[in-house]
Design an enzyme around this catalytic site. Structure first.
Site, PDB file in Angstrom:
ATOM      1  N   LYS A  88      -9.308  46.135  88.424  1.00 53.32           N
ATOM      2  CA  LYS A  88      -8.468  46.749  87.391  1.00 53.32           C
ATOM      3  C   LYS A  88      -7.945  45.731  86.382  1.00 53.32           C
ATOM      4  CE  LYS A  88      -5.305  48.688  90.018  1.00 53.32           C
ATOM      5  NZ  LYS A  88      -5.784  48.476  91.381  1.00 53.32           N
ATOM      6  N   ARG A 116       0.893  55.391  90.080  1.00 57.28           N
ATOM      7  CA  ARG A 116       0.256  55.328  91.395  1.00 57.28           C
ATOM      8  C   ARG A 116       0.733  56.456  92.303  1.00 57.28           C
ATOM      9  NH1 ARG A 116      -0.567  49.365  91.235  1.00 57.28           N
ATOM     10  NH2 ARG A 116      -1.844  48.718  92.980  1.00 57.28           N
ATOM     11  N   ARG A 126     -11.033  37.252  96.964  1.00 59.13           N
ATOM     12  CA  ARG A 126      -9.865  36.963  96.117  1.00 59.13           C
ATOM     13  C   ARG A 126      -8.778  36.274  96.957  1.00 59.13           C
ATOM     14  NH1 ARG A 126      -7.094  41.895  93.036  1.00 59.13           N
ATOM     15  NH2 ARG A 126      -5.924  42.162  94.958  1.00 59.13           N
ATOM     16  N   ARG A 183      -3.133  35.151  97.057  1.00 61.93           N
ATOM     17  CA  ARG A 183      -2.105  36.159  96.815  1.00 61.93           C
ATOM     18  C   ARG A 183      -1.482  36.542  98.143  1.00 61.93           C
ATOM     19  NH1 ARG A 183      -3.510  41.038  92.707  1.00 61.93           N
ATOM     20  NH2 ARG A 183      -2.455  42.194  94.341  1.00 61.93           N
ATOM     21  N   ARG A 188      -2.926  48.559 101.984  1.00 67.07           N
ATOM     22  CA  ARG A 188      -2.965  48.915 100.555  1.00 67.07           C
ATOM     23  C   ARG A 188      -4.067  49.940 100.284  1.00 67.07           C
ATOM     24  NH1 ARG A 188      -3.973  43.636  97.997  1.00 67.07           N
ATOM     25  NH2 ARG A 188      -3.691  44.655  95.994  1.00 67.07           N
TER      26      ARG A 188
HETATM   27  P1  AMP Z   1      -1.650  45.452  91.727  1.00 68.94           P
HETATM   28  O1  AMP Z   1      -1.640  44.125  91.068  1.00 68.94           O
HETATM   29  O2  AMP Z   1      -1.801  46.591  90.745  1.00 68.94           O
HETATM   30  O3  AMP Z   1      -2.605  45.553  92.872  1.00 68.94           O
HETATM   31  O4  AMP Z   1      -0.178  45.645  92.354  1.00 68.94           O
HETATM   32  C1  AMP Z   1       0.321  44.740  93.316  1.00 68.94           C
HETATM   33  C2  AMP Z   1       1.514  45.335  94.040  1.00 68.94           C
HETATM   34  O5  AMP Z   1       2.563  45.636  93.101  1.00 68.94           O
HETATM   35  C3  AMP Z   1       1.251  46.659  94.755  1.00 68.94           C
HETATM   36  O6  AMP Z   1       0.683  46.488  96.037  1.00 68.94           O
HETATM   37  C4  AMP Z   1       2.669  47.230  94.830  1.00 68.94           C
HETATM   38  O7  AMP Z   1       3.443  46.555  95.806  1.00 68.94           O
HETATM   39  C5  AMP Z   1       3.236  46.837  93.462  1.00 68.94           C
HETATM   40  N1  AMP Z   1       2.954  47.850  92.431  1.00 68.94           N
HETATM   41  C6  AMP Z   1       2.206  47.683  91.300  1.00 68.94           C
HETATM   42  N2  AMP Z   1       2.181  48.814  90.570  1.00 68.94           N
HETATM   43  C7  AMP Z   1       2.923  49.730  91.246  1.00 68.94           C
HETATM   44  C8  AMP Z   1       3.260  51.093  91.020  1.00 68.94           C
HETATM   45  N3  AMP Z   1       2.802  51.755  89.951  1.00 68.94           N
HETATM   46  N4  AMP Z   1       4.056  51.713  91.937  1.00 68.94           N
HETATM   47  C9  AMP Z   1       4.513  51.056  93.014  1.00 68.94           C
HETATM   48  N5  AMP Z   1       4.222  49.785  93.302  1.00 68.94           N
HETATM   49  C10 AMP Z   1       3.431  49.112  92.438  1.00 68.94           C
END
Ligand code: AMP
Length: 190
Positions: A14, A89, A128, A134, A145
């Protein structure tokens, strides 16, 4: 004005593809995950509030996420539109985004969904983890996740599908190939 959501499971690419899509459309890419991670790295109040969720792979509570997005979308650079990466989400977030856009007389133009098979996803997430360290890329957290994505985010895609907003993009293979497919999808949006 072009307002797009880019979504897909963890590991679908993404972040990389949101930037390509945003550049093509001439709008900013706004990643909730990046904003949360930056808050943690910079030791901000937001960072302190979200760290535990990020580390365990939980979703940050809707109220906190929605508040942050509302503030980010009020910035000047969003006037021509934006690509949202990783938001909404949850169904609750879908409703909040609809309301936020409606307040400004706008509506979503499309939801680009990056589709990648589960074996390839896990391979990518583990790669990754090795490369970027990370905190949420350990095997156990990765599994959680993916489960959360199925339970809470697939209903978001269903909601957008019934509104005919979904543009599926094959996210498998190498980054340049996916870039080409994203650029083709961008042509359907602007
Ligand atoms: P990502 O980089 O999009 O994979 O997001 C990393 C982490 O940020 C996720 O596992 C959640 O803990 C948090 N996060 C990101 N976007 C959201 C969202 N829209 N709603 C809730 N938590 C989020």
């Amino acid at each position: 004005m072009t307002i797009v959501v880019l979504t897909g499971p963890p590991g679908a690419g993404k972040g990389t593809q949101a930037k390509v899509l945003a550049e093509r459309l001439g709008v900013p890419a706004i990643s909730t995950g990046d904003i949360f991670r930056a808050g943690v790295a910079d030791g901000t109040e937001l960072g302190a509030r979200v760290k535990q969720y990020l580390d365990s792979g939980e979703y940050v509570p809707d109220e906190l996420t929605n508040e942050m997005v509302r503030e980010r979308l009020s910035a000047d650079d969003t006037h021509q539109g934006f690509v949202l990466d990783g938001y909404p989400r949850t169904l609750e977030q879908v409703g909040v985004l609809d309301d936020l856009l409606a307040e400004q007389g706008h509506a979503l133009d499309g939801a680009v969904v990056l589709e990648v098979g589960s074996d390839e996803l896990v391979q990518r997430l583990l790669a990754r983890a090795a490369a970027q360290h990370r905190s949420d890329d350990t095997e156990e957290v990765i599994r959680h996740r993916l489960e959360l994505y199925t339970a809470r985010t697939l209903p978001v895609l269903e909601a957008y599908r019934t509104r005919n907003l979904v543009i599926p993009v094959d996210g498998s293979g190498e980054v340049p190939e996916v870039n080409q497919r994203i650029i083709a999808a961008a042509a359907l949006l602007s």
